[in-house]
Design an enzyme around this catalytic site. Structure first.
Site, PDB file in Angstrom:
ATOM      1  N   GLY A  70       0.771  -1.247   0.000  1.00 32.70           N
ATOM      2  CA  GLY A  70       0.000   0.000   0.000  1.00 32.70           C
ATOM      3  C   GLY A  70       0.798   1.290   0.000  1.00 32.70           C
ATOM      4  O   GLY A  70       0.351   2.295  -0.537  1.00 32.70           O
ATOM      5  N   GLU A 104       3.493   4.010   6.369  1.00 31.08           N
ATOM      6  CA  GLU A 104       2.273   3.242   6.092  1.00 31.08           C
ATOM      7  C   GLU A 104       1.350   4.026   5.164  1.00 31.08           C
ATOM      8  O   GLU A 104       1.357   5.258   5.176  1.00 31.08           O
ATOM      9  CB  GLU A 104       1.523   2.971   7.405  1.00 31.08           C
ATOM     10  CG  GLU A 104       1.713   1.584   7.976  1.00 31.08           C
ATOM     11  CD  GLU A 104       0.971   0.492   7.206  1.00 31.08           C
ATOM     12  OE1 GLU A 104       0.764   0.616   5.982  1.00 31.08           O
ATOM     13  OE2 GLU A 104       0.600  -0.499   7.834  1.00 31.08           O
ATOM     14  N   ASP A 105       0.540   3.308   4.399  1.00 30.52           N
ATOM     15  CA  ASP A 105      -0.506   3.963   3.626  1.00 30.52           C
ATOM     16  C   ASP A 105      -1.651   4.387   4.539  1.00 30.52           C
ATOM     17  O   ASP A 105      -2.155   5.491   4.459  1.00 30.52           O
ATOM     18  CB  ASP A 105      -1.017   3.042   2.503  1.00 30.52           C
ATOM     19  CG  ASP A 105      -1.420   1.649   2.996  1.00 30.52           C
ATOM     20  OD1 ASP A 105      -1.184   1.309   4.176  1.00 30.52           O
ATOM     21  OD2 ASP A 105      -1.966   0.878   2.189  1.00 30.52           O
ATOM     22  N   ASP A 142      -5.386   1.466  10.390  1.00 30.43           N
ATOM     23  CA  ASP A 142      -6.796   1.124  10.610  1.00 30.43           C
ATOM     24  C   ASP A 142      -6.933   0.649  12.061  1.00 30.43           C
ATOM     25  O   ASP A 142      -6.999   1.459  12.976  1.00 30.43           O
ATOM     26  CB  ASP A 142      -7.180   0.060   9.574  1.00 30.43           C
ATOM     27  CG  ASP A 142      -8.640  -0.369   9.643  1.00 30.43           C
ATOM     28  OD1 ASP A 142      -9.410   0.226  10.398  1.00 30.43           O
ATOM     29  OD2 ASP A 142      -9.011  -1.316   8.929  1.00 30.43           O
ATOM     30  N   LYS A 195      -7.478   5.995  10.272  1.00 32.14           N
ATOM     31  CA  LYS A 195      -8.880   5.820  10.694  1.00 32.14           C
ATOM     32  C   LYS A 195      -8.870   5.784  12.217  1.00 32.14           C
ATOM     33  O   LYS A 195      -8.849   4.712  12.818  1.00 32.14           O
ATOM     34  CB  LYS A 195      -9.425   4.491  10.162  1.00 32.14           C
ATOM     35  CG  LYS A 195      -9.643   4.430   8.675  1.00 32.14           C
ATOM     36  CD  LYS A 195     -10.240   3.060   8.343  1.00 32.14           C
ATOM     37  CE  LYS A 195     -10.330   2.826   6.866  1.00 32.14           C
ATOM     38  NZ  LYS A 195     -10.683   1.416   6.559  1.00 32.14           N
ATOM     39  N   PHE A 247     -14.155   2.086   4.242  1.00 33.50           N
ATOM     40  CA  PHE A 247     -13.164   1.537   3.329  1.00 33.50           C
ATOM     41  C   PHE A 247     -12.792   2.534   2.238  1.00 33.50           C
ATOM     42  O   PHE A 247     -13.653   3.111   1.591  1.00 33.50           O
ATOM     43  CB  PHE A 247     -13.677   0.235   2.719  1.00 33.50           C
ATOM     44  CG  PHE A 247     -12.571  -0.599   2.149  1.00 33.50           C
ATOM     45  CD1 PHE A 247     -11.758  -1.348   2.983  1.00 33.50           C
ATOM     46  CD2 PHE A 247     -12.326  -0.608   0.788  1.00 33.50           C
ATOM     47  CE1 PHE A 247     -10.717  -2.103   2.464  1.00 33.50           C
ATOM     48  CE2 PHE A 247     -11.289  -1.367   0.259  1.00 33.50           C
ATOM     49  CZ  PHE A 247     -10.491  -2.116   1.096  1.00 33.50           C
ATOM     50  N   ASP A 251      -5.730  -0.646  -1.945  1.00 33.07           N
ATOM     51  CA  ASP A 251      -6.474  -1.541  -2.822  1.00 33.07           C
ATOM     52  C   ASP A 251      -7.742  -2.098  -2.180  1.00 33.07           C
ATOM     53  O   ASP A 251      -7.886  -2.130  -0.965  1.00 33.07           O
ATOM     54  CB  ASP A 251      -5.595  -2.733  -3.189  1.00 33.07           C
ATOM     55  CG  ASP A 251      -5.399  -3.677  -1.999  1.00 33.07           C
ATOM     56  OD1 ASP A 251      -4.922  -3.198  -0.950  1.00 33.07           O
ATOM     57  OD2 ASP A 251      -5.755  -4.859  -2.110  1.00 33.07           O
ATOM     58  N   ARG A 270      -5.316   0.370  -6.823  1.00 36.49           N
ATOM     59  CA  ARG A 270      -4.088   1.031  -6.357  1.00 36.49           C
ATOM     60  C   ARG A 270      -3.630   2.129  -7.299  1.00 36.49           C
ATOM     61  O   ARG A 270      -2.974   3.079  -6.897  1.00 36.49           O
ATOM     62  CB  ARG A 270      -2.935   0.017  -6.234  1.00 36.49           C
ATOM     63  CG  ARG A 270      -3.150  -1.060  -5.197  1.00 36.49           C
ATOM     64  CD  ARG A 270      -1.844  -1.810  -4.972  1.00 36.49           C
ATOM     65  NE  ARG A 270      -2.014  -3.076  -4.262  1.00 36.49           N
ATOM     66  CZ  ARG A 270      -2.105  -3.212  -2.944  1.00 36.49           C
ATOM     67  NH1 ARG A 270      -2.060  -2.147  -2.176  1.00 36.49           N
ATOM     68  NH2 ARG A 270      -2.233  -4.404  -2.398  1.00 36.49           N
TER      69      ARG A 270
HETATM   70  P1  IMP Z   1      -4.381  -2.341  10.466  1.00 35.77           P
HETATM   71  O1  IMP Z   1      -3.434  -3.423  10.874  1.00 35.77           O
HETATM   72  O2  IMP Z   1      -5.811  -2.682  10.784  1.00 35.77           O
HETATM   73  O3  IMP Z   1      -3.999  -0.968  10.998  1.00 35.77           O
HETATM   74  O4  IMP Z   1      -4.402  -2.275   8.907  1.00 35.77           O
HETATM   75  C1  IMP Z   1      -3.324  -1.876   8.218  1.00 35.77           C
HETATM   76  C2  IMP Z   1      -3.361  -2.280   6.764  1.00 35.77           C
HETATM   77  O5  IMP Z   1      -4.658  -2.687   6.315  1.00 35.77           O
HETATM   78  C3  IMP Z   1      -3.009  -1.078   5.936  1.00 35.77           C
HETATM   79  O6  IMP Z   1      -1.630  -0.971   5.763  1.00 35.77           O
HETATM   80  C4  IMP Z   1      -3.723  -1.360   4.644  1.00 35.77           C
HETATM   81  O7  IMP Z   1      -2.897  -2.142   3.812  1.00 35.77           O
HETATM   82  C5  IMP Z   1      -4.937  -2.153   5.039  1.00 35.77           C
HETATM   83  N1  IMP Z   1      -6.134  -1.299   5.113  1.00 35.77           N
HETATM   84  C6  IMP Z   1      -6.731  -0.804   6.209  1.00 35.77           C
HETATM   85  N2  IMP Z   1      -7.811  -0.055   5.911  1.00 35.77           N
HETATM   86  C7  IMP Z   1      -7.881  -0.055   4.564  1.00 35.77           C
HETATM   87  C8  IMP Z   1      -8.782   0.571   3.628  1.00 35.77           C
HETATM   88  O8  IMP Z   1      -9.745   1.297   3.958  1.00 35.77           O
HETATM   89  N3  IMP Z   1      -8.512   0.336   2.316  1.00 35.77           N
HETATM   90  C9  IMP Z   1      -7.491  -0.424   1.888  1.00 35.77           C
HETATM   91  N4  IMP Z   1      -6.634  -1.017   2.713  1.00 35.77           N
HETATM   92  C10 IMP Z   1      -6.825  -0.835   4.046  1.00 35.77           C
HETATM   93 MG    MG Z   2      -0.574  -1.482   4.153  1.00 34.79          MG
END
Ligand code: IMP
Ligand code: MG
Length: 176
Positions: free
Chosen positions: A46, A100-101, A104, A132, A153, A160, A166
């Protein structure tokens, strides 16, 4: 309105707003890391587009590398980090910035941080394009955030939906 993988998405953050915010972030980083020779480590896939844009605006001496952490399936975070691939650089005594992109739940970064810390970097900071905030379940100190967004989302600019979207040059959000 765009349909990706059968889901409808609408614009959230336009390209020019992204580009200008990333330039501002880069300027902050330029100030904070002057003379520190930092290494930026992007989390694939990402972060590739964001980190490329950020990097174009960095004027300090610095390096870039990428790792891969697979932890996401379809449209909800599984919360399980499956693999961490590619941290081959010696980061001992280096100033490290993890890129990071999107943050979440925060589980990916939470799982990844100890792996970095045990390699004894001089410092370790987090930089993310999107956060988020309402969805984040762990306490994380994020030094640089591009945009705080609602818990919905999003795709585009490297992010993606099941591998697609992407290449869209703005951030789109799932339509109601
Ligand atoms: P986390 O571990 O829940 O913080 O998620 C991190 C990863 O989940 C990010 O680096 C993204 O690759 C993916 N991700 C989380 N939310 C989204 C979204 O809304 N769209 C696309 N990818 C997401
Ligand atoms: Mg990611």
């Amino acid at each position: 309105m765009r349909t990706i993988n059968g889901k409808r998405f609408v614009p959230l953050i336009p390209k020019d707003v992204l580009i200008s915010r990333i330039e501002t972030l880069a300027n902050e980083v330029n100030k904070d890391y002057e003379g520190k020779n930092p290494i930026f480590i992007g989390i694939l896939n990402g972060s590739f587009m964001f980190l490329a844009e950020l990097f174009k605006n960095l004027s300090i001496q610095c390096e870039v590398s990428f790792i891969k952490v697979k932890s996401y399936e379809e449209m909800s975070s599984t919360g399980h980090v499956k693999e961490l691939i590619g941290l081959s650089e010696n980061i001992e005594n280096r100033h490290v910035v993890i890129v990071e992109d999107i943050v979440d739940t925060g589980n990916t970064l939470k799982a990844v941080l100890p792996v970095f810390l045990e390699k004894k970097p001089a410092s370790l900071k987090l930089l993310t394009l999107l956060h988020k905030e309402e969805a984040t379940q762990v306490s994380l100190d994020i030094a640089y955030t591009g945009f705080k967004i609602k818990d919905k989302f999003v795709i585009g600019f490297g992010l993606d939906f099941d591998g697609y979207g992407r290449n869209i040059d703005e951030i789109l959000i799932l339509a109601e």
